[in-house]
Write an enzyme that holds these catalytic residues in place. Structure first.
Site, mmCIF file in Angstrom:
data_model
loop_
_atom_site.group_PDB
_atom_site.id
_atom_site.type_symbol
_atom_site.label_atom_id
_atom_site.label_comp_id
_atom_site.label_asym_id
_atom_site.label_seq_id
_atom_site.Cartn_x
_atom_site.Cartn_y
_atom_site.Cartn_z
ATOM 1 N N PRO A 60 0.828 -1.199 0.000
ATOM 2 C CA PRO A 60 0.000 0.000 0.000
ATOM 3 C C PRO A 60 0.872 1.263 0.000
ATOM 4 C CG PRO A 60 -0.839 -1.592 1.566
ATOM 5 C CD PRO A 60 0.484 -2.115 1.094
ATOM 6 N N GLU A 61 0.482 2.229 -0.818
ATOM 7 C CA GLU A 61 1.251 3.462 -0.921
ATOM 8 C C GLU A 61 0.576 4.559 -0.121
ATOM 9 O OE1 GLU A 61 3.141 4.055 -4.622
ATOM 10 O OE2 GLU A 61 2.973 1.959 -5.194
ATOM 11 N N LYS A 95 3.552 5.970 4.843
ATOM 12 C CA LYS A 95 2.904 4.661 4.866
ATOM 13 C C LYS A 95 2.578 4.196 6.285
ATOM 14 C CE LYS A 95 5.345 3.252 0.663
ATOM 15 N NZ LYS A 95 6.156 2.202 0.019
ATOM 16 N N ARG A 117 13.246 -4.415 -5.694
ATOM 17 C CA ARG A 117 11.879 -4.249 -6.164
ATOM 18 C C ARG A 117 11.820 -4.317 -7.684
ATOM 19 N NH1 ARG A 117 8.746 -1.603 -2.474
ATOM 20 N NH2 ARG A 117 7.004 -2.366 -3.754
#
Length: 270
Positions: A2-3, A51, A252
């Site tokens: 989640p950003e 976050k 990532r």
């Protein structure tokens, strides 16, 4: 993961459900907080920073503390009416349940769950850069932090929450595409860091209040992103095949268009 916009939205959901209410019961299912009892505490504010989720609690006469949580890849908060079945996630993933008169807030698979005096929140979030979703957003400070390591690949720099808080893999890929910057460009060689920072701020805030994230302006399924999770497909601008690679400081996945985001040769030496 989640950003920042998703976490901001989650904070608003919790605010609507339990903010302004006095907790009647709490149930922590993590060893370090297993004996904590929050009954009698008022939920004064549900907030986010990057976050991170911050539930600020007060109790007379002058006690204030913060329940901090991080969603990481798979955490979530859900709210239910009293007596309603807690559906949506397996029960064994529950980490905390906060019971209030009108709602129950249940945290599933939360990370970094901690309680600190509100005056000491800096112990948990003080290292972070400016919050892209916050009222105190400071673009100049974000630019300064990104530029502090000029030899660092900009893709890694954008993901580093110590530079600016809230960007995840989606917005990293989309911001770089829209600015025409190759992910491995050194931060010091990015043509206009302030414009990149401004774009990141505008993109995240454009998705406030909705769960479907779009950077293209379209909310139709399959049309919301330019390059993110589109490896092997044609670029919406030029038709070139979108590529992906996993690595960097955060290991990532990175998505980019080789034509729209070309590698820029280093300038010749003196």
């Amino acid at each position: 993961m989640p950003e920042g916009d998703t976490v901001w939205n989650t904070a608003r959901v919790l605010a609507d459900a339990i903010e302004g209410q006095v907790l009647t019961r709490s149930d922590f299912r993590v060893p370090k907080l297993a004996t904590v009892d929050l009954s009698g505490w008022l939920v004064a504010q549900s907030a986010s920073y990057g976050k991170h989720l911050l539930l600020r609690l007060t109790r007379e006469p002058d006690r204030a503390m913060t329940l901090h949580s991080h969603l990481r890849m798979d955490g979530a908060w859900r709210t239910y009416k009293p007596g309603e079945r807690w559906t949506g996630r397996p029960a064994h993933l529950i980490r905390v349940a906060l019971h209030a008169p009108a709602s129950v807030a249940v945290g599933f698979h939360l990370h970094e769950l901690a309680i600190v005096p509100t005056a000491e929140e800096h112990r948990l979030i003080g290292h972070l850069g400016p919050d892209l979703m916050g009222d105190g957003w400071d673009p100049a400070e974000a630019v300064t932090r990104l530029a502090a390591r000029p030899d660092r690949p900009i893709a890694d720099a954008l993901l580093d929450q110590r530079n600016l808080a809230g960007i995840g893999n989606l917005y990293k890929a989309e911001v770089l595409f829209l600015r025409g910057v190759n992910p491995w460009t050194e931060a010091g060689a990015v043509p206009d860091l302030p414009a990149m920072v401004d774009l990141a701020h505008r993109l995240l805030n454009s998705n406030r209040g909705r769960w479907t994230q779009t950077t293209t302006g379209s909310l139709r399924r399959g049309e919301t992103n330019w390059v993110f999770e589109r490896a092997g497909r044609q670029c919406r601008r030029c038709g070139t095949t979108i590529e992906r690679w996993t690595g960097g400081d955060h290991d990532r996945i990175t998505y980019w268009c080789p034509h729209c985001q070309p590698v820029v040769p280093a300038p010749p030496g003196p």
